[in-house]
Design a protein around this motif. Sequence first.
Motif, PDB file in Angstrom:
ATOM      1  N   PRO A 618       0.758  -1.245   0.083  1.00 12.01           N
ATOM      2  CA  PRO A 618       0.122   0.121   0.112  1.00 12.01           C
ATOM      3  C   PRO A 618       0.756   1.379   0.028  1.00 12.01           C
ATOM      4  N   GLY A 619       1.993   1.039   0.284  1.00 14.44           N
ATOM      5  CA  GLY A 619       3.062   2.448   0.131  1.00 14.44           C
ATOM      6  C   GLY A 619       3.480   2.624  -0.990  1.00 14.44           C
ATOM      7  N   GLY A 620       3.293   1.706  -2.019  1.00 20.46           N
ATOM      8  CA  GLY A 620       3.563   2.061  -3.457  1.00 20.46           C
ATOM      9  C   GLY A 620       4.937   1.563  -3.770  1.00 20.46           C
ATOM     10  N   LEU A 621       5.483   1.446  -4.917  1.00 20.31           N
ATOM     11  CA  LEU A 621       6.584   0.807  -5.310  1.00 20.31           C
ATOM     12  C   LEU A 621       8.052   1.546  -4.913  1.00 20.31           C
ATOM     13  N   ALA A 622       7.783   3.280  -5.085  1.00 16.48           N
ATOM     14  CA  ALA A 622       8.894   3.823  -4.648  1.00 16.48           C
ATOM     15  C   ALA A 622       9.499   3.275  -3.147  1.00 16.48           C
TER      16      ALA A 622
END
Length: 941
Positions: A618-622
């Motif tokens: 949920p925090g994204g790919l970055a």
Amino acid sequence: MLSVLISGLVTGLLYGLAGLGLVVVYRASKVMNFALGGMGALVAYLAKDLLGAGIPYWLALPICVVMGAVLGGLLELFIARPMSRQSHLSIGLATLGALLLLEGVIDWRWTTNTAVLPQFIDPAEVLHIGGLTVAWNSIFIVLVAIAATGLLVLVVDRTSFGLRMRAISAGAQTSALLGVNVRRVRMSSWMLGGAYGCLAALLVIPLTYLSPSSFTTFLLTAFAAVVLGGLTSIVGVIIGAVLFGIAFNLMSVYVDGSLLSTYTFIGVTLMLVLRPHGLFGRSEQEISEPRLSRPSRAGRSAGAAASRNRAAAASAALTGPGSLVARLPAVKYLGWVLLAIMLIAVPFVLDELSMNTAATILATFIAVLGLNVIAGFSGQASLANGAFLAIGAYTTAYLVNNGVDLFLALITAAVVGAVVGFLLGLPATRLSGIYLLLYTLMFAFAVPELIALIPAITGGADGSRLNPPGFGVVDAIPQFYLALGGAAVSAVVVMIAATTKLGRTWRAVRDSPAGAQALGYRVARVRLSSFAFGSALVGFGGGVSGVLIGQISPENYGVFVAIYALLAVVLGGSGSVFGSLLGAAFIVIVPSASAGGGIVPGEFVMGLALVLVLIFAPGGLAPLLFRLWAWLIGLVTPRGETVVPEAPVLAGSLHTDGTSVLEETEAGSGRMERTAVTADVVKPAQGTTPADLPDEDAPRALLALEGISAGYEAGLVLSDFSLEVGAGEVVTLLGANGAGKSTVLRAVSGLVPVVGGRILWQGQQIGSGKLSRVERIAHTGLGHVPEGRGIFPDLSVRENLRMGYFARGEGTGQGDDEWERVLEMFPILKERFAQRAGSLSGGQQQMLAIARALIGMPKLLMLDEPSLGLAPLVSEQVFEKLREIVAGGVSVLLVEQNAHAALELADRGYVIQRGRVAISGTADELRADSRLSESYLAVHG
């Protein structure tokens, strides 16, 4: 005129049916199911195939409605359920991903060509009433809509399922403590919503056309009808939809049909500002429940917790004091430097087509970064990105075509974007969540209409050219460096802003509006600044992307542009500059690859990626790539000895002065509490023996906690904690605020997982077998009245009492002996049967909570701070009722701040400190203990 009204009635009822599909899911899960558009289109294509195979319409229609229910259930099972501990808005965004995924499936199976779905009744079949001609199909739609609405009202207001659904809407945890299977009710609600939405699609699409996005367009307009009627009222949704449909038709015939979306935006704005819950809805009151985050699977043991701490320490070593990154600050930005070098070299290593793709990514990055400022940095989800791109592009085109320098035009586009964003943000500061999404969605629909309204400036529907000297369609290299320069400036500006006080206030308001307000921040002003700042960037990005397009038109800026931008923010990483670049690359490359003959449709890939990222990262790919980069940096970082902390026990630590700092986050809110308690209290009293290891020859305890450890993701709260409650006993649990008392009760009820030791309830272990779920534990006779009483505010007193029957695993009948006995014990409740529970006094609400628990016929009743917030006289009345309950043979485990009253009622007691039993004994022994009296009874008595 009459025919227009009838047509509006039919249109409004169709909007209402679609709205009911949304409202049913919203009532049970607080989620707006955007995937309903794709579900409706999918079943419409299925209906077309069934009809083509010779299946009659009267059979194909119910088959497809059932298929809609199945799709709704699958959506809940594979998307909403795995994300149940994330925010409602995040789940809503995941349904946007499911929408794209379903459209990709349709493209894959049926292609995107438009088709026709026949009407249920031949349009040639009409009814003549005087001089009026009405199609039988319209009459069929009216009858189906009325019948479907009546059925839903009956189900929600008059059935056991409807009662459970309304209760879950107000408090899912409390409902589970009362024996309600929350998962089953939510699954049923998603299935019911899918059935209603797909029924609407099967009636709507034959009147328009069939394509992968045709029902989505209709559904997005239906949002306005839902807002008008009110999300909390089923009948209100239908009435509001009918009013909307009639007004829509009247305006299209008698006013100006080309500005319908603009009128809708104005109406929705006024409604949201003046009456945000609709004409017939009302403010939703919810039970204040703790946000309980379970430890991950890898963290359900002390060893795993220590492993996580070692990993965190190792990660800190890469960038902490003494590391290469700290000693050479330039290394921190090495990744950006390498990326910049690679981008500058693009024209020298890539062909023209690839260079154009790279330029498009950079221009898209600017717009995504602007949305990330709004959504990621300050927490305001918006669907207006396409509108601001259009504003920036048309501003740039108008100025350039009138001789203004391109760079000055781009700066002006950013200023215009900021001004419009500021004006749009004025009402938006009063909205949040789904209401903000709906508001910005209506704005996105209105802007293309307004652009077409002024052809002298914008070129109207034909669009406008944007070919500044030196940056034409054949000037690929200047275009690329224009996009690169704009992206670099935007990234630097945002990075600088993020480190300033302005950026810190954005994040503070995003993380905790109430906390930010308590610190003196003006939340509305902070949100407005982020809206204007982000809109300026999007406007600037619109100008840059317009130069790359060369010929702009309103159709370039549909609502799906905003959906893809939101996808990019979530996929790359909310609040991350580099994440915005990753997301922009994804939403540019995937459709391009699909258009170039890819096997899998681009919508399918993007939708699947969004869903998977929201569920598993949920925090994204970055952040994932950042950890990889930190590891690579760590390969060249001198390795030294790493001191790894042990797993934290968030129940307090002693200072040298003998006081204790209690740091338990019982409600998962991050709030730290500091309470001074003398160090002597943590020493066991002379002559007392903790009840963690009962005598083997003694009768088996009704409830036994044997050396349990339990807590939350932040760390353990209870450590090696033991307690017993025997049949017919009253046991009280005392301790300072934050000591872990509420966590004990939550662990017993199954709300908080136990990572060490065990809890035995009537000889069976909680957390396994038949006692693996909260509602199953409640069915065995374990009653739990949580702190704050847990009353469903919008349900009546009678309906709250009926909820008690679910703890027996039964329906909600009434009239048995327990019902009558409870009403005799609490006669005030019978007097207020029809009154909304939220309007009762605090003491009456506490009595209602206890009465509701008693209807479940508990063997053990756990009460968490029953006297909290009550006047002394009312508190005494509550304890008098508890004495009656104890006299009736019910065992009680009592957490109470009023130690004197608790020990007067109790047989035995435990004092909890630092997550462990500090003192235990009989009530008389605890009252006589001088250390407890001086340090606790003197303060809390």
